[in-house]
Design a protein around this motif. Structure first.
Motif, PDB file in Angstrom:
ATOM      1  N   GLN A   6       0.842  -1.204   0.000  1.00 14.29           N
ATOM      2  CA  GLN A   6       0.000   0.000   0.000  1.00 14.29           C
ATOM      3  C   GLN A   6       0.873   1.248   0.000  1.00 14.29           C
ATOM      4  OE1 GLN A   6      -3.025  -1.343  -1.172  1.00 14.29           O
ATOM      5  NE2 GLN A   6      -3.333   0.795  -0.617  1.00 14.29           N
ATOM      6  N   GLN A   8       3.776   1.615  -1.420  1.00 12.26           N
ATOM      7  CA  GLN A   8       4.245   1.868  -2.783  1.00 12.26           C
ATOM      8  C   GLN A   8       3.140   2.496  -3.628  1.00 12.26           C
ATOM      9  OE1 GLN A   8       5.646  -2.240  -3.341  1.00 12.26           O
ATOM     10  NE2 GLN A   8       7.620  -1.400  -3.983  1.00 12.26           N
ATOM     11  N   ILE A   9       1.911   2.017  -3.433  1.00 10.02           N
ATOM     12  CA  ILE A   9       0.790   2.572  -4.198  1.00 10.02           C
ATOM     13  C   ILE A   9       0.564   4.040  -3.821  1.00 10.02           C
ATOM     14  CG2 ILE A   9      -1.724   2.416  -4.514  1.00 10.02           C
ATOM     15  CD1 ILE A   9      -1.312  -0.670  -4.583  1.00 10.02           C
ATOM     16  N   HIS A  13       0.743   7.446  -6.242  1.00 11.74           N
ATOM     17  CA  HIS A  13      -0.243   8.528  -6.317  1.00 11.74           C
ATOM     18  C   HIS A  13       0.388   9.886  -6.025  1.00 11.74           C
ATOM     19  CE1 HIS A  13      -3.548   5.974  -7.257  1.00 11.74           C
ATOM     20  NE2 HIS A  13      -3.438   5.261  -6.149  1.00 11.74           N
ATOM     21  N   LYS A 129      -4.878  -4.203  -7.413  1.00  7.05           N
ATOM     22  CA  LYS A 129      -4.343  -3.453  -6.263  1.00  7.05           C
ATOM     23  C   LYS A 129      -4.445  -1.940  -6.471  1.00  7.05           C
ATOM     24  CE  LYS A 129      -1.758  -6.382  -3.461  1.00  7.05           C
ATOM     25  NZ  LYS A 129      -0.517  -7.163  -3.481  1.00  7.05           N
ATOM     26  N   LEU A 130      -4.322  -1.526  -7.745  1.00 10.33           N
ATOM     27  CA  LEU A 130      -4.425  -0.101  -8.060  1.00 10.33           C
ATOM     28  C   LEU A 130      -5.885   0.352  -8.143  1.00 10.33           C
ATOM     29  CD1 LEU A 130      -1.606  -0.027 -10.743  1.00 10.33           C
ATOM     30  CD2 LEU A 130      -1.582   1.313  -8.634  1.00 10.33           C
TER      31      LEU A 130
END
Length: 291
Positions: A6, A8-9, A13, A129-130
């Motif tokens: 999360q 990394q996501i 963003h 995941k995205l």
């Protein structure tokens, strides 16, 4: 390959790009390189590259021929060359495998190796995941970045070429098939530049115009110091937000910098611009990422 966190996501963003080292194995990279070698070995030089031209009007027709070749490449596997590699008769001045700049734009649809990579379970898992609900694949390209002549790619935003309403629905997947270094032309990004919309659009010209596409708006003058380089090892994946500003420099090194890249669109609640150069066709509607 480690699972994407999360954290990394969130970084994606925030920055508009994310590097995931070792996302693909060396074997997967080598299988793509081998496949492209066999495609290049069988390649015929496009007719518009072959003719000897004299008058200015004929030069315009040749440019028109090459732009038609580009404009209708969305559902085909086609070849694009570096500048200065063909003589006026269309014969290669250097070996053909060293002269090619890129192959596009439907490898993901028509080539089994590239199709398998594009729809691989780990790519689908990353899409989920995205938070992508209905991702479709709009185009793909194999980029060679040849030693010594691999041209620079000036600062741009992918949404300039792949426009959607609303914006923010385009995502690029860029896979390093060889180490991408400062010397051989790795990608550079302006972190956070994906939050200000787009400054320029490439649109299909009205029929009867002398060119097939034209630009609306302009690319601002960016300063070198705004950019951060993103070298990445073979097998690494870079996620690229459709509006993040990025570039790559001329490859002045002795080694190539092969990459396979494809773009997804979140199709849910999204309109693909009718003015984009690339259009889905009855033969090839944009395929769903999820299988």
């Amino acid at each position: 390959m480690a699972s994407v966190t999360q954290q990394q996501i969130q970084k994606f963003h925030k920055d508009g790009f994310l590097a995931l080292e070792h996302f693909f194995s060396a074997e997967e990279c080598d299988s793509m390189r081998r496949q492209i070698q066999s495609i290049v070995a069988e390649m015929e030089v496009p007719p518009h590259c072959r003719t000897a031209f004299s008058t200015r009007e004929e030069e315009q027709l040749q440019a028109q021929g090459s732009s038609d070749y580009f404009l209708t490449s969305g559902d085909k596997i086609r070849f694009f060359f570096e500048k200065g590699v063909l003589d006026e008769k269309g014969n290669f001045l250097i070996p053909k495998e060293k002269s090619i700049s890129k192959i596009g734009h439907a490898l993901h649809a028509y080539d089994p190796v590239f199709k398998q990579i594009t729809h691989s379970p780990k790519v689908q898992e990353l899409g989920r995941k995205l938070g992508l609900e209905r991702p479709v694949v709009v185009q793909s390209m194999y980029i060679f970045k040849q030693p010594g002549i691999g041209g620079e790619v000036t600062p741009h935003q992918d949404a300039t070429f792949l426009h959607t309403e609303p914006l923010g629905r385009i995502l690029g997947f860029w896979i390093a098939l060889e180490d991408a270094t400062l010397e051989n032309g790795c990608l550079w990004f302006i972190p956070g530049s994906h939050t200000n919309g787009i400054t320029r659009r490439m649109v299909r010209a009205t029929s009867g115009a002398s060119t097939c596409v034209e630009f609306v708006g302009s690319e601002p003058a960016y300063e070198d110091k705004q950019f951060t380089p993103l070298p990445i090892n073979k097998g690494g994946l870079i996620l690229i937000h459709g509006e993040v500003v990025h570039k790559s420099e001329l490859n002045s090194s002795e080694s190539s910098r092969h990459a396979f890249t494809f773009h997804l669109m979140e199709a849910k609640g999204t309109t693909w611009s009718k003015e984009n150069w690339l259009q889905p066709t009855p033969e090839l509607p944009f395929p769903s990422l999820y299988t």
